[in-house]
Design a protein around this motif. Structure first.
Motif, PDB file in Angstrom:
ATOM      1  N   ASP A  72     -23.283 -40.462  32.779  1.00 15.48           N
ATOM      2  CA  ASP A  72     -22.365 -41.460  32.228  1.00 15.48           C
ATOM      3  C   ASP A  72     -21.390 -41.866  33.326  1.00 15.48           C
ATOM      4  O   ASP A  72     -20.482 -41.112  33.665  1.00 15.48           O
ATOM      5  CB  ASP A  72     -21.626 -40.895  31.020  1.00 15.48           C
ATOM      6  N   LYS A  73     -21.576 -43.040  33.873  1.00  8.47           N
ATOM      7  CA  LYS A  73     -20.761 -43.504  35.000  1.00  8.47           C
ATOM      8  C   LYS A  73     -19.316 -43.807  34.607  1.00  8.47           C
ATOM      9  O   LYS A  73     -18.466 -43.977  35.468  1.00  8.47           O
ATOM     10  CB  LYS A  73     -21.415 -44.711  35.647  1.00  8.47           C
ATOM     11  N   SER A  74     -19.026 -43.852  33.295  1.00  3.14           N
ATOM     12  CA  SER A  74     -17.647 -44.110  32.875  1.00  3.14           C
ATOM     13  C   SER A  74     -16.778 -42.851  32.920  1.00  3.14           C
ATOM     14  O   SER A  74     -15.558 -42.928  32.786  1.00  3.14           O
ATOM     15  CB  SER A  74     -17.613 -44.714  31.472  1.00  3.14           C
ATOM     16  N   ASP A  76     -14.668 -39.766  34.454  1.00  3.97           N
ATOM     17  CA  ASP A  76     -13.803 -39.640  35.633  1.00  3.97           C
ATOM     18  C   ASP A  76     -14.351 -38.626  36.635  1.00  3.97           C
ATOM     19  O   ASP A  76     -14.194 -38.795  37.842  1.00  3.97           O
ATOM     20  CB  ASP A  76     -12.393 -39.201  35.222  1.00  3.97           C
ATOM     21  N   TYR A 118     -13.194 -37.082  30.913  1.00  6.94           N
ATOM     22  CA  TYR A 118     -12.750 -38.448  30.648  1.00  6.94           C
ATOM     23  C   TYR A 118     -11.231 -38.497  30.499  1.00  6.94           C
ATOM     24  O   TYR A 118     -10.617 -37.522  30.084  1.00  6.94           O
ATOM     25  CB  TYR A 118     -13.377 -38.974  29.344  1.00  6.94           C
TER      26      TYR A 118
END
Length: 152
Positions: A72-74, A76, A118
């Motif tokens: 998941d590139k979203s 952090d 995240y």
């Protein structure tokens, strides 16, 4: 896919993922080493220490997968490590009380664990909206690695 929600209190910006009855301790000289700090993950035989952004709250989910998924590139920060479940029981424990927050019966085999962090930038003091997704799937043992580093 099995999903388990995580919502518990901890201390010292960390919690643990381990197999039941592991004899590894977190006070070993090489456990919280500089590499572990950089990864945001300490790794010992059967005991992973996860670094979180807030001092006292863990919010997230643990997913048992049948196979590895796309990164998941979203997120952090993303780190992967392996754990051998010799006992067939996976536990999630808090720090410092070392109280079991979750127990999951699993096959006695090796799993790869990916921890995606995240909202790390949302933390002010000890409060924030940081969230953690832990994905697990059966896989061969491999050394810990950072898949996506937190931006500085």
């Amino acid at each position: 896919m099995e999903v388990y929600l995580l919502n518990f209190s901890t201390e010292y910006y960390q919690f643990y993922i381990l197999y039941s009855k592991t004899t590894v301790t977190t006070d070993a000289d090489d456990y919280w080493c500089p590499d572990a700090d950089k990864r945001r993950l300490a790794s010992g035989e059967g005991l992973l220490g996860v670094t979180i952004a807030t001092y006292g709250n863990v919010k997230g989910e643990l997913q048992i997968l049948t196979q590895k998924t796309e990164l998941d590139k979203s997120a952090d920060h993303v780190v992967e490590a392996s754990i051998r479940l010799s006992s067939g029981l996976l536990e999630v424990k808090n720090c410092t009380g070392y109280e079991t927050q979750l127990t999951i019966p699993l096959s006695k085999t090796t799993y790869r664990i990916r921890i995606s962090s995240y909202n790390l930038g949302s933390v002010e003091g000890d409060e924030g909206n940081d969230f953690y997704t832990i994905e697990m799937w059966k896989n061969r043992y491999a050394k810990p690695q950072i898949s996506k580093a937190m931006a500085k």
